[in-house]
Structure formats: structure tokens, C-alpha cells
Design an enzyme around this catalytic site. Structure first.
Site: not given
Length: 172
Positions: A102, A72, A105, A74
Site C-alpha cells: 500500500c 502491516h 508500506c 511489511e
């Protein structure tokens, strides 16, 4: 305008003035990362990390191309920032991301000791910094983030994400 090819992103990158390095400036750079993700057929989420007014990391989702569920924006940006600073503690850094982090993250933002997180689009289903739940509000967590939740380029980032998924649904 609906592109014929999913890699043909109908959105243009932004070129914010370098004179004012505020939340809008850094979120524009995260938005540009999201456009790069779209062009690589990845979910258009972009992230930048700022320290002392300078970008020290930038990334977008690469889950599909890397076949890695942890890739992801992040997480990738946090890894870059830690390498750049030579420390896993990102104290004094602000993370800008186009959609609320999420669970994975959100945990990474807390574990890395970021000073602040600024996200554009709240996520009531999977967001964990105020959306579906708020990891930052757990009373026994040993670090708490400053949060700017929604508002900064929220409409633009939401439009980008929704257009991507609309195109994906019509392509199937």
C-alpha cells in the site's frame, strides 16, 4: 470448502525445500505468514525479508489485534530486519510479500533502502509499486528498488486473499 469459524483456515502451509532458496522459496514462507494472519482473523498478508539467503524477518498483518493501522506485514518485517541488522538501511535485502504494498508500506520499502521487493498479487486500487501508482518511479526519489511485480505464487496468494474476504462477507 468454507470453514465454519473464520479462524479455521482451509489452506495448508507449504514446506518448500531448503535446497533452492529462490523467489518461490521465500514467497512460500510469506504465504505461510499469510495463513497465520488468517488464523488470527487478520487480513491474510504475509511478508519475509531475506539477506544473504537467510530469512532475517517475517511477519503478517496484525492491524485488528493490535488496533494499529500501521501494523502491516511489511512495516513489521522492516522493523524486525532493521533490529536484526542493527541498521535502518536494509541494503542488500529482499522483501517478499503476498500482495503489492500500500502507500504506507511502499514508502517504507523505499525509506529503508531495500535492494529489492518481490510481491505476488498486484493491487490496482491501493498498490503503490506499480498498481494504482508507482512511488519507485518518481524521478526525484533518492533510492530505487528492484521490483519483481506479480507472478511468483500470484494465483495461490490471490486465491487465499479472495477466499478470506468471501468468508468475511458471508459471515456478516
Amino acid at each position: 470448502m468454507v470453514p465454519l469459524n473464520p479462524h479455521d483456515c482451509p489452506f495448508e502451509k507449504r514446506f518448500p525445500s531448503q535446497l533452492v532458496r529462490d523467489d518461490v522459496f521465500f514467497m512460500n514462507l510469506a504465504y505461510n505468514q499469510a495463513i497465520d494472519a488468517w488464523r488470527q482473523d487478520e487480513v491474510p498478508i504475509g511478508c519475509v525479508i531475506e539477506y544473504g539467503g537467510e530469512v532475517i524477518a517475517s511477519a503478517h498483518n496484525t492491524v485488528e489485534s493490535s488496533h494499529d493501522p500501521t501494523a502491516h506485514a511489511e512495516v513489521l518485517a522492516i522493523t524486525q530486519a532493521a533490529a536484526r541488522l542493527g541498521d535502518w538501511r536494509l541494503e542488500g535485502c529482499t522483501l517478499y510479500v503476498t500482495k503489492e504494498p500500500c502507500p504506507m508500506c511502499s514508502g517504507a520499502t523505499l525509506m529503508s533502502r531495500l535492494k529489492r521487493v518481490c510481491y505476488a498479487v498486484p493491487d490496482p486500487k491501493m498498490g503503490c509499486l506499480g498498481g494504482a501508482t508507482d512511488l519507485n518511479a518518481l524521478p526525484r526519489v533518492n533510492h530505487h528498488l528492484e521490483l519483481t511485480a506479480g507472478g511468483v505464487l500470484e494465483d495461490e496468494c490471490r486465491t487465499l486473499i479472495q477466499a478470506f474476504f468471501k468468508l468475511k462477507r458471508t459471515a456478516d
